[in-house]
Scaffold this motif. Structure first.
Motif, PDB file in Angstrom:
ATOM      1  N   GLU A   1     -68.629  48.957  87.774  1.00 12.81           N
ATOM      2  CA  GLU A   1     -68.135  48.893  86.399  1.00 12.81           C
ATOM      3  C   GLU A   1     -68.494  47.528  85.815  1.00 12.81           C
ATOM      4  O   GLU A   1     -68.457  46.518  86.506  1.00 12.81           O
ATOM      5  CB  GLU A   1     -66.613  49.075  86.357  1.00 12.81           C
ATOM      6  CG  GLU A   1     -66.136  50.429  86.802  1.00 12.81           C
ATOM      7  CD  GLU A   1     -66.188  51.477  85.711  1.00 12.81           C
ATOM      8  OE1 GLU A   1     -66.357  51.122  84.536  1.00 12.81           O
ATOM      9  OE2 GLU A   1     -66.052  52.662  86.054  1.00 12.81           O
TER      10      GLU A   1
ATOM     11  N   GLU B   1     -63.613  57.236  81.473  1.00 12.18           N
ATOM     12  CA  GLU B   1     -65.043  57.599  81.415  1.00 12.18           C
ATOM     13  C   GLU B   1     -65.235  59.010  80.868  1.00 12.18           C
ATOM     14  O   GLU B   1     -66.062  59.246  79.994  1.00 12.18           O
ATOM     15  CB  GLU B   1     -65.655  57.486  82.814  1.00 12.18           C
ATOM     16  CG  GLU B   1     -67.129  57.800  82.863  1.00 12.18           C
ATOM     17  CD  GLU B   1     -67.979  56.797  82.117  1.00 12.18           C
ATOM     18  OE1 GLU B   1     -69.000  57.212  81.519  1.00 12.18           O
ATOM     19  OE2 GLU B   1     -67.637  55.602  82.106  1.00 12.18           O
ATOM     20  N   ARG B   2     -64.468  59.952  81.385  1.00  9.02           N
ATOM     21  CA  ARG B   2     -64.621  61.357  80.986  1.00  9.02           C
ATOM     22  C   ARG B   2     -64.237  61.637  79.541  1.00  9.02           C
ATOM     23  O   ARG B   2     -64.856  62.450  78.876  1.00  9.02           O
ATOM     24  CB  ARG B   2     -63.751  62.251  81.861  1.00  9.02           C
ATOM     25  CG  ARG B   2     -64.365  62.608  83.149  1.00  9.02           C
ATOM     26  CD  ARG B   2     -63.612  63.743  83.822  1.00  9.02           C
ATOM     27  NE  ARG B   2     -64.095  63.847  85.177  1.00  9.02           N
ATOM     28  CZ  ARG B   2     -63.378  63.561  86.235  1.00  9.02           C
ATOM     29  NH1 ARG B   2     -62.137  63.176  86.118  1.00  9.02           N
ATOM     30  NH2 ARG B   2     -63.906  63.666  87.426  1.00  9.02           N
ATOM     31  N   HIS B   3     -63.187  60.978  79.088  1.00  6.93           N
ATOM     32  CA  HIS B   3     -62.622  61.352  77.796  1.00  6.93           C
ATOM     33  C   HIS B   3     -62.821  60.342  76.680  1.00  6.93           C
ATOM     34  O   HIS B   3     -62.497  60.642  75.529  1.00  6.93           O
ATOM     35  CB  HIS B   3     -61.118  61.633  77.955  1.00  6.93           C
ATOM     36  CG  HIS B   3     -60.833  62.702  78.954  1.00  6.93           C
ATOM     37  ND1 HIS B   3     -61.098  64.037  78.708  1.00  6.93           N
ATOM     38  CD2 HIS B   3     -60.354  62.636  80.217  1.00  6.93           C
ATOM     39  CE1 HIS B   3     -60.766  64.740  79.780  1.00  6.93           C
ATOM     40  NE2 HIS B   3     -60.315  63.922  80.707  1.00  6.93           N
ATOM     41  N   ALA B   4     -63.326  59.137  77.026  1.00 10.60           N
ATOM     42  CA  ALA B   4     -63.395  58.111  75.994  1.00 10.60           C
ATOM     43  C   ALA B   4     -64.599  57.182  76.113  1.00 10.60           C
ATOM     44  O   ALA B   4     -64.619  56.119  75.516  1.00 10.60           O
ATOM     45  CB  ALA B   4     -62.111  57.299  76.019  1.00 10.60           C
ATOM     46  N   GLY B   5     -65.581  57.549  76.913  1.00 10.41           N
ATOM     47  CA  GLY B   5     -66.773  56.711  77.026  1.00 10.41           C
ATOM     48  C   GLY B   5     -66.624  55.512  77.937  1.00 10.41           C
ATOM     49  O   GLY B   5     -67.498  54.661  77.993  1.00 10.41           O
ATOM     50  N   GLY B   6     -65.532  55.411  78.663  1.00 11.30           N
ATOM     51  CA  GLY B   6     -65.329  54.326  79.619  1.00 11.30           C
ATOM     52  C   GLY B   6     -64.283  53.333  79.180  1.00 11.30           C
ATOM     53  O   GLY B   6     -63.867  53.287  78.027  1.00 11.30           O
TER      54      GLY B   6
ATOM     55  N   ASP C   1     -59.257  52.171  76.458  1.00  9.21           N
ATOM     56  CA  ASP C   1     -60.507  52.823  76.077  1.00  9.21           C
ATOM     57  C   ASP C   1     -60.598  52.822  74.555  1.00  9.21           C
ATOM     58  O   ASP C   1     -59.630  52.527  73.871  1.00  9.21           O
ATOM     59  CB  ASP C   1     -60.608  54.240  76.649  1.00  9.21           C
ATOM     60  CG  ASP C   1     -59.565  55.193  76.094  1.00  9.21           C
ATOM     61  OD1 ASP C   1     -59.493  55.354  74.854  1.00  9.21           O
ATOM     62  OD2 ASP C   1     -58.839  55.807  76.893  1.00  9.21           O
TER      63      ASP C   1
ATOM     64  N   GLY D   1     -61.710  55.562  72.853  1.00 13.93           N
ATOM     65  CA  GLY D   1     -61.910  56.970  72.526  1.00 13.93           C
ATOM     66  C   GLY D   1     -61.024  57.428  71.387  1.00 13.93           C
ATOM     67  O   GLY D   1     -60.478  56.624  70.633  1.00 13.93           O
TER      68      GLY D   1
ATOM     69  N   GLN E   1     -66.618  71.481  77.794  1.00  7.46           N
ATOM     70  CA  GLN E   1     -66.823  70.095  77.406  1.00  7.46           C
ATOM     71  C   GLN E   1     -66.432  69.081  78.478  1.00  7.46           C
ATOM     72  O   GLN E   1     -67.045  68.039  78.599  1.00  7.46           O
ATOM     73  CB  GLN E   1     -66.023  69.790  76.127  1.00  7.46           C
ATOM     74  CG  GLN E   1     -66.457  70.607  74.940  1.00  7.46           C
ATOM     75  CD  GLN E   1     -67.890  70.319  74.545  1.00  7.46           C
ATOM     76  OE1 GLN E   1     -68.319  69.182  74.521  1.00  7.46           O
ATOM     77  NE2 GLN E   1     -68.645  71.371  74.277  1.00  7.46           N
ATOM     78  N   THR E   2     -65.390  69.347  79.233  1.00  8.87           N
ATOM     79  CA  THR E   2     -64.852  68.370  80.151  1.00  8.87           C
ATOM     80  C   THR E   2     -64.872  68.910  81.570  1.00  8.87           C
ATOM     81  O   THR E   2     -64.287  69.945  81.840  1.00  8.87           O
ATOM     82  CB  THR E   2     -63.407  68.016  79.750  1.00  8.87           C
ATOM     83  OG1 THR E   2     -63.409  67.654  78.376  1.00  8.87           O
ATOM     84  CG2 THR E   2     -62.887  66.862  80.561  1.00  8.87           C
TER      85      THR E   2
END
Length: 182
Positions: A42, A74-79, A98, A100, A126-127
């Motif tokens: 990271e 990472e999955r829901h907000a770009g990291g 995050d 997001g 999507q997820t």
């Protein structure tokens, strides 16, 4: 995805086996978070004004808490855009921010339930998550008298905040306040 879900289900079943006090050890929370960030490559820096908090925890479970929170960002907000570790009174605090879309207030407790996928529940296109990552965060923390909650991040996005009791032999010192950055 199936492999990850099986691993998560096995982890959930271990949670119910309980925590043996013999598994608890003093952990410098900043060092533990730093190790998880390094192992994941990271790039986000840790905002960790001293003194660094020490907690009594099962290191493996606490590693998993940090990793799952980073996975969620990472999955829901770009990291993650900010990770902070600091002391607040008799508690250690870990925050993962995050940038997001945020988590609606009405879903902020639901996302910690097993198989919950928040607003994306039922939409598998999507997820890729199974809805177990944050449930594991909640369960692992509950076993060591910790708490997790979601707040709005200043500037937009979410802040996932973990509060843990300091190790009993931690000396009283003035608490440090992290920057609100982000």
């Amino acid at each position: 995805r199936f492999h990850r879900m099986v691993v998560d289900l096995l982890e959930i079943s271990r949670v119910h086996a309980g925590v043996d006090d013999r598994d608890l050890e003093p952990c410098n929370l900043k060092d533990l978070v730093e190790h998880v960030l390094e192992s994941r490559h990271e790039t986000v820096a840790i905002d960790a004004p001293g003194p660094h908090p020490v907690v009594r925890a099962d290191r493996r479970r606490l590693d998993r808490v940090v990793a799952n929170m980073l996975d969620n960002a990472e999955r829901h907000a770009g990291g993650a855009v900010r990770v902070a570790v600091y002391r607040s009174g008799s508690r250690a605090v870990l925050e993962v921010d995050d940038a997001g879309p945020g988590v609606p207030r009405e879903l902020r407790t639901q996302v910690f339930e097993r198989f919950s996928r928040g607003a994306k529940s039922g939409d598998r296109s999507q997820t890729p998550g199974s809805g177990l990552g944050l449930a594991l965060v909640y369960e692992h923390l509950r076993r060591i008298n910790g708490e997790v909650r979601i707040e709005d991040r200043p500037g937009g996005g979410s802040r996932f905040r973990v509060d843990l009791p300091l190790a009993p032999d931690t000396p009283d010192v003035e608490e440090a306040t992290p920057s609100l950055g982000g």
